[in-house]
Design an enzyme around this catalytic site. Structure first.
Site: not given
Ligand code: IPM
Ligand code: MG
Length: 352
Positions: A136, A186, A218, A242, A246
């Site tokens: 990032y 990884k 993975d 990240d 999710d």
């Molecule tokens: C998160 C989001 C952010 C990230 C985006 C909005 C930049 O997806 O906080 O997980 O990728 O960190």
């Molecule tokens: Mg995210």
């Protein structure tokens, strides 16, 4: 008087953040909550994604309650002109390196998961994501033309101290829980991962009570849906975190229920400056309708009380009230219910 900067942002951000801010004010009438415009909402007014007044406000506050940022209209813009830049700057400039994402399945919501209810019943894990390093932030990070060919580069880079501090956060957290830590990397391909694994492994003797294991990312993605209940604390670098957070979040049936805390170097233990936000995005498809689930924001407010205001009692109070609301059938639309954003927040307030 403790002060909280409230940055609602875009999409469903304003609805869910204001509902959570109201609840927070109800629980702690002594707090001063001040709102400022960030993200796409600021860009639309011709301001930068993180305007000066917003930054001055967060500088003067004990914590930030953040909504979400991002607007489809800016999809083709470079990062510095996108709504997400607000978040990028806040993470970078306050050095909020430790992103803590607790994932719990509330009793009564097991059937909402796309996995079999038995796999997710009682699920309780935490993803600890490194938030200020890796791909990032690494430089170079740009698009350019070389020999007439369009190209782009992002740089994944880690320094040992960055790995050590996030690993220590994770070890400490595991120590207060079921004492299992899974480090995800990884290392069969990436140099940063080889360093990551070496640094994390070298710390293990400092935490003899914590069982450490390692998974390739993975495989971790696969194990998370295969045997989610086996995980306690997961620690990983920025982008893997990240993605995996999710994935972990949707195990619960709704990504709208998951909060996060981003902590850094500012403040003292228990009174750390932090940014608190849902892990889900702006959900443009339902924005403005007043139907988004405010749970993630409400639980983010609870984390804010716990980590930035040293108020464990009220943090627990909010978390228990949310749990009771779900147990007693309170549901927003994405979980098949009929409660609006505000009605759900009121259902939580009624159970405080
Ligand atoms: C998160 C989001 C952010 C990230 C985006 C909005 C930049 O997806 O906080 O997980 O990728 O960190
Ligand atoms: Mg995210």
């Amino acid at each position: 008087m403790p002060q909280v900067a409230v940055f609602p942002g875009d999409g469903v951000g304003p609805e869910i953040t204001r509902a959570a801010a109201e609840l927070l004010q109800h629980v702690r009438p002594d707090l001063r909550l001040i709102e400022a415009t960030v993200g796409g909402a600021a860009l639309e007014r011709g301001l930068p994604a993180l305007p000066d007044d917003a930054r001055a406000l967060s500088d003067a506050s004990d914590a930030i309650l953040f909504g979400s940022v991002g607007l489809p209209a800016y999809d083709s813009k470079p990062l510095a002109e996108r709504p997400e830049y607000a978040l990028f700057l806040l993470r970078r400039d306050y050095e909020l390196y430790a992103n803590i994402r607790p994932v719990c399945v509330f009793p009564g919501l097991e059937n909402a998961s796309s996995l079999k209810p038995d796999l997710v019943r009682g699920l309780d894990l935490v993803v600890v994501r490194e938030l200020t390093g890796g791909i990032y932030f690494g430089k170079p990070k740009e698009q350019r033309i070389e020999d007439g060919v369009e190209m782009a580069v992002d740089t994944m880079i880690y320094r040992a101290p960055e790995i050590e501090r996030i690993a220590r956060t994770a070890f400490e957290l595991a120590r207060g829980r079921r004492k299992r830590l899974t480090s995800v990397d990884k290392q069969n391909i990436l140099e940063t991962s080889r360093l990551w694994r070496r640094v994390v492994t070298a710390l293990a003797p400092d935490y003899p009570d914590v069982a450490l294991d390692h998974l390739l990312v993975d495989n971790a993605a696969m194990q998370l849906v295969k045997r989610p209940g086996d995980f306690d604390v997961i620690v990983t670098e920025n982008m893997f975190g990240d993605i995996l957070s999710d994935e972990a979040a949707i195990l619960t049936g709704s990504i709208g229920t998951l909060p996060s805390a981003s902590l850094g170097t500012k403040g003292t233990p228990g009174k750390q400056f932090g940014l608190y936000e849902p892990i889900a995005g702006t959900a443009p498809d339902i924005a403005g309708k007043g139907i988004a689930n405010p749970t993630a924001s409400i639980l983010s407010a609870a984390l804010l009380l716990r980590y930035s205001l040293d108020d464990e009692a009220n943090a627990k109070r909010i978390e228990s009230a949310v749990e009771r609301a779900y147990a007693e059938g309170a549901r927003t639309a994405e979980l098949g219910g009929a409660l609006s954003t505000n009605a759900f927040a009121n259902a939580v307030i009624a159970r405080l």
